[in-house]
Design a protein around this motif. Structure first.
Motif, PDB file in Angstrom:
ATOM      1  N   PRO A   1     101.064 123.139  12.727  1.00 39.05           N
ATOM      2  CA  PRO A   1     100.140 122.644  13.761  1.00 39.05           C
ATOM      3  C   PRO A   1     100.547 123.150  15.141  1.00 39.05           C
ATOM      4  O   PRO A   1     101.731 123.203  15.475  1.00 39.05           O
ATOM      5  CB  PRO A   1     100.292 121.122  13.656  1.00 39.05           C
ATOM      6  CG  PRO A   1     100.868 120.865  12.303  1.00 39.05           C
ATOM      7  CD  PRO A   1     101.720 122.044  11.988  1.00 39.05           C
ATOM      8  N   THR A   2      99.547 123.498  15.914  1.00 42.57           N
ATOM      9  CA  THR A   2      99.803 123.966  17.278  1.00 42.57           C
ATOM     10  C   THR A   2      99.039 123.164  18.321  1.00 42.57           C
ATOM     11  O   THR A   2      99.435 123.145  19.487  1.00 42.57           O
ATOM     12  CB  THR A   2      99.439 125.457  17.420  1.00 42.57           C
ATOM     13  OG1 THR A   2      98.065 125.658  17.030  1.00 42.57           O
ATOM     14  CG2 THR A   2     100.342 126.321  16.550  1.00 42.57           C
ATOM     15  N   THR A   3      97.943 122.506  17.929  1.00 41.00           N
ATOM     16  CA  THR A   3      97.155 121.722  18.863  1.00 41.00           C
ATOM     17  C   THR A   3      97.345 120.234  18.576  1.00 41.00           C
ATOM     18  O   THR A   3      97.788 119.848  17.491  1.00 41.00           O
ATOM     19  CB  THR A   3      95.664 122.075  18.756  1.00 41.00           C
ATOM     20  OG1 THR A   3      95.163 121.628  17.469  1.00 41.00           O
ATOM     21  CG2 THR A   3      95.451 123.585  18.856  1.00 41.00           C
ATOM     22  N   TRP A   4      96.996 119.410  19.525  1.00 39.00           N
ATOM     23  CA  TRP A   4      97.145 117.967  19.318  1.00 39.00           C
ATOM     24  C   TRP A   4      96.256 117.484  18.189  1.00 39.00           C
ATOM     25  O   TRP A   4      96.631 116.587  17.431  1.00 39.00           O
ATOM     26  CB  TRP A   4      96.814 117.211  20.603  1.00 39.00           C
ATOM     27  CG  TRP A   4      95.370 117.302  21.041  1.00 39.00           C
ATOM     28  CD1 TRP A   4      94.832 118.205  21.883  1.00 39.00           C
ATOM     29  CD2 TRP A   4      94.294 116.439  20.626  1.00 39.00           C
ATOM     30  NE1 TRP A   4      93.465 117.982  22.030  1.00 39.00           N
ATOM     31  CE2 TRP A   4      93.124 116.892  21.279  1.00 39.00           C
ATOM     32  CE3 TRP A   4      94.211 115.329  19.795  1.00 39.00           C
ATOM     33  CZ2 TRP A   4      91.887 116.286  21.112  1.00 39.00           C
ATOM     34  CZ3 TRP A   4      92.980 114.713  19.617  1.00 39.00           C
ATOM     35  CH2 TRP A   4      91.842 115.183  20.272  1.00 39.00           C
ATOM     36  N   ARG A   5      95.077 118.106  18.018  1.00 41.46           N
ATOM     37  CA  ARG A   5      94.179 117.713  16.938  1.00 41.46           C
ATOM     38  C   ARG A   5      94.801 118.033  15.569  1.00 41.46           C
ATOM     39  O   ARG A   5      94.723 117.237  14.636  1.00 41.46           O
ATOM     40  CB  ARG A   5      92.836 118.422  17.093  1.00 41.46           C
ATOM     41  CG  ARG A   5      91.781 117.959  16.076  1.00 41.46           C
ATOM     42  CD  ARG A   5      90.498 118.768  16.243  1.00 41.46           C
ATOM     43  NE  ARG A   5      89.931 118.575  17.548  1.00 41.46           N
ATOM     44  CZ  ARG A   5      89.121 117.568  17.870  1.00 41.46           C
ATOM     45  NH1 ARG A   5      88.789 116.666  16.955  1.00 41.46           N
ATOM     46  NH2 ARG A   5      88.627 117.465  19.092  1.00 41.46           N
ATOM     47  N   GLU A   6      95.435 119.217  15.453  1.00 39.62           N
ATOM     48  CA  GLU A   6      96.092 119.585  14.200  1.00 39.62           C
ATOM     49  C   GLU A   6      97.283 118.685  13.914  1.00 39.62           C
ATOM     50  O   GLU A   6      97.520 118.292  12.762  1.00 39.62           O
ATOM     51  CB  GLU A   6      96.529 121.045  14.248  1.00 39.62           C
ATOM     52  CG  GLU A   6      95.364 122.024  14.212  1.00 39.62           C
ATOM     53  CD  GLU A   6      95.798 123.457  14.431  1.00 39.62           C
ATOM     54  OE1 GLU A   6      95.014 124.368  14.108  1.00 39.62           O
ATOM     55  OE2 GLU A   6      96.917 123.674  14.936  1.00 39.62           O
ATOM     56  N   HIS A   7      98.031 118.310  14.948  1.00 39.19           N
ATOM     57  CA  HIS A   7      99.147 117.393  14.748  1.00 39.19           C
ATOM     58  C   HIS A   7      98.656 116.033  14.266  1.00 39.19           C
ATOM     59  O   HIS A   7      99.273 115.418  13.381  1.00 39.19           O
ATOM     60  CB  HIS A   7      99.948 117.244  16.038  1.00 39.19           C
ATOM     61  CG  HIS A   7     100.894 118.377  16.315  1.00 39.19           C
ATOM     62  ND1 HIS A   7     102.076 118.539  15.619  1.00 39.19           N
ATOM     63  CD2 HIS A   7     100.831 119.393  17.203  1.00 39.19           C
ATOM     64  CE1 HIS A   7     102.709 119.602  16.066  1.00 39.19           C
ATOM     65  NE2 HIS A   7     101.975 120.148  17.030  1.00 39.19           N
ATOM     66  N   LEU A   8      97.568 115.557  14.820  1.00 42.60           N
ATOM     67  CA  LEU A   8      97.008 114.274  14.395  1.00 42.60           C
ATOM     68  C   LEU A   8      96.490 114.357  12.959  1.00 42.60           C
ATOM     69  O   LEU A   8      96.656 113.410  12.175  1.00 42.60           O
ATOM     70  CB  LEU A   8      95.885 113.844  15.341  1.00 42.60           C
ATOM     71  CG  LEU A   8      96.307 113.355  16.721  1.00 42.60           C
ATOM     72  CD1 LEU A   8      95.071 113.046  17.566  1.00 42.60           C
ATOM     73  CD2 LEU A   8      97.189 112.112  16.624  1.00 42.60           C
ATOM     74  N   THR A   9      95.844 115.478  12.607  1.00 39.05           N
ATOM     75  CA  THR A   9      95.350 115.645  11.240  1.00 39.05           C
ATOM     76  C   THR A   9      96.496 115.647  10.239  1.00 39.05           C
ATOM     77  O   THR A   9      96.423 115.005   9.185  1.00 39.05           O
ATOM     78  CB  THR A   9      94.551 116.960  11.121  1.00 39.05           C
ATOM     79  OG1 THR A   9      93.464 116.942  12.049  1.00 39.05           O
ATOM     80  CG2 THR A   9      93.994 117.132   9.711  1.00 39.05           C
ATOM     81  N   LEU A  10      97.576 116.353  10.566  1.00 44.41           N
ATOM     82  CA  LEU A  10      98.742 116.372   9.685  1.00 44.41           C
ATOM     83  C   LEU A  10      99.342 114.973   9.558  1.00 44.41           C
ATOM     84  O   LEU A  10      99.664 114.526   8.453  1.00 44.41           O
ATOM     85  CB  LEU A  10      99.790 117.342  10.230  1.00 44.41           C
ATOM     86  CG  LEU A  10     101.077 117.454   9.418  1.00 44.41           C
ATOM     87  CD1 LEU A  10     100.797 118.029   8.040  1.00 44.41           C
ATOM     88  CD2 LEU A  10     102.109 118.312  10.156  1.00 44.41           C
ATOM     89  N   ALA A  11      99.474 114.270  10.670  1.00 47.00           N
ATOM     90  CA  ALA A  11     100.043 112.921  10.641  1.00 47.00           C
ATOM     91  C   ALA A  11      99.186 111.969   9.808  1.00 47.00           C
ATOM     92  O   ALA A  11      99.707 111.084   9.119  1.00 47.00           O
ATOM     93  CB  ALA A  11     100.195 112.387  12.062  1.00 47.00           C
ATOM     94  N   ALA A  12      97.863 112.171   9.828  1.00 44.90           N
ATOM     95  CA  ALA A  12      96.974 111.295   9.067  1.00 44.90           C
ATOM     96  C   ALA A  12      97.097 111.542   7.570  1.00 44.90           C
ATOM     97  O   ALA A  12      96.967 110.619   6.758  1.00 44.90           O
ATOM     98  CB  ALA A  12      95.525 111.506   9.518  1.00 44.90           C
ATOM     99  N   HIS A  13      97.345 112.790   7.163  1.00 42.77           N
ATOM    100  CA  HIS A  13      97.452 113.124   5.745  1.00 42.77           C
ATOM    101  C   HIS A  13      98.837 112.842   5.187  1.00 42.77           C
ATOM    102  O   HIS A  13      98.989 112.550   3.996  1.00 42.77           O
ATOM    103  CB  HIS A  13      97.117 114.607   5.523  1.00 42.77           C
ATOM    104  CG  HIS A  13      95.663 114.915   5.542  1.00 42.77           C
ATOM    105  ND1 HIS A  13      94.969 115.176   6.696  1.00 42.77           N
ATOM    106  CD2 HIS A  13      94.751 115.006   4.539  1.00 42.77           C
ATOM    107  CE1 HIS A  13      93.702 115.412   6.412  1.00 42.77           C
ATOM    108  NE2 HIS A  13      93.546 115.327   5.111  1.00 42.77           N
TER     109      HIS A  13
END
Length: 241
Positions: free
Chosen positions: A192-204
């Protein structure tokens, strides 16, 4: 090096006898296997719900690396001095399910000498293939495990297995069967490089294993409802342990 989580995308494409294409996101891990517990490489805030367990993979000891070394030795590979890098999921809240785990074996001077592909089905069976890819990371191998109730035991796989890099990975597996169009699976991941990708990873991440199991079963029910023929399951399979 420590275990590194990647935001992964898995896609399955079938074209015959009916068109079926589905994609899902998940969390996948690239983990260097050493003599220490790989779970120690998980960030502290993820440890309450994420864990690596040797028992979720082939072998019978408590050491994930030792189990891979023992399997390799039984198949003519001496891994002494070699590096082993695993690409897999993790056990989340006590549940683990990895349809495919890959192990890149590298010689002491760096090149990949073999890849071990450990396949697991929803019936609790598993099989591991020892693969020797070419310089582009490509190889072929005959099918040895009943994976899906919608695919029989015929056919062979072609695989594209480039070693994961620091920024991601890109895996392709294609099942070829006589007289039928290929069934294609891809598994790609990126850091992940963006805050949205970090949030998506954290959710999964906390329930990734449970979500993979549920999605596979839901897709099976969907295909069954569309009257995709069920292929007989072999009466036995020598499961690796």
């Amino acid at each position: 090096m420590t275990a590194t989580p990647f935001l992964a995308t898995v896609r399955h494409v079938r074209t015959t006898p009916l068109r079926h294409d589905f994609t899902y996101r998940t969390c996948s891990w690239v983990t260097p296997l050493t003599d220490t517990d790989p779970s120690l490489g998980i960030p502290w805030w993820q440890r309450p719900f994420v864990k690596f367990r040797a028992a979720d993979h082939l072998g019978t000891t408590d050491s994930w690396r030792a189990n891979i070394e023992a399997f390799a030795q039984c198949n003519g590979l001496d891994l002494r001095g070699c590096g082993i890098t695993a690409l897999s999921g993790a056990a989340t809240l006590g549940h683990a399910f990895d349809p495919l785990t890959l192990y890149w074996v590298t010689s002491p001077d760096g090149p990949v000498v073999a890849v071990i592909a450990e396949v697991r089905n929803t019936y609790g069976e598993r099989h591991a293939y020892v693969i020797r890819p070419d310089e582009r990371g490509r190889a072929s191998v005959g099918k040895e495990l009943y994976v899906s109730p919608f695919n029989d035991m015929s056919g062979s796989y072609t695989m594209s297995l480039p070693r994961p890099g620091t920024e991601g990975f890109d895996i392709h597996v294609t099942l070829h069967r006589p007289g039928q169009a290929p069934f294609v699976t891809s598994w790609s991941g990126k850091r992940p490089t963006t805050w949205r990708e970090h949030l998506t990873l954290a959710a999964h991440l906390p329930l990734s294993a449970q979500l993979v199991s549920a999605r596979i079963r839901i897709q099976g029910i969907y295909r069954w409802a569309r009257r995709l023929p069920i292929q007989p399951r072999p009466t036995s399979h020598e499961e690796l342990s």
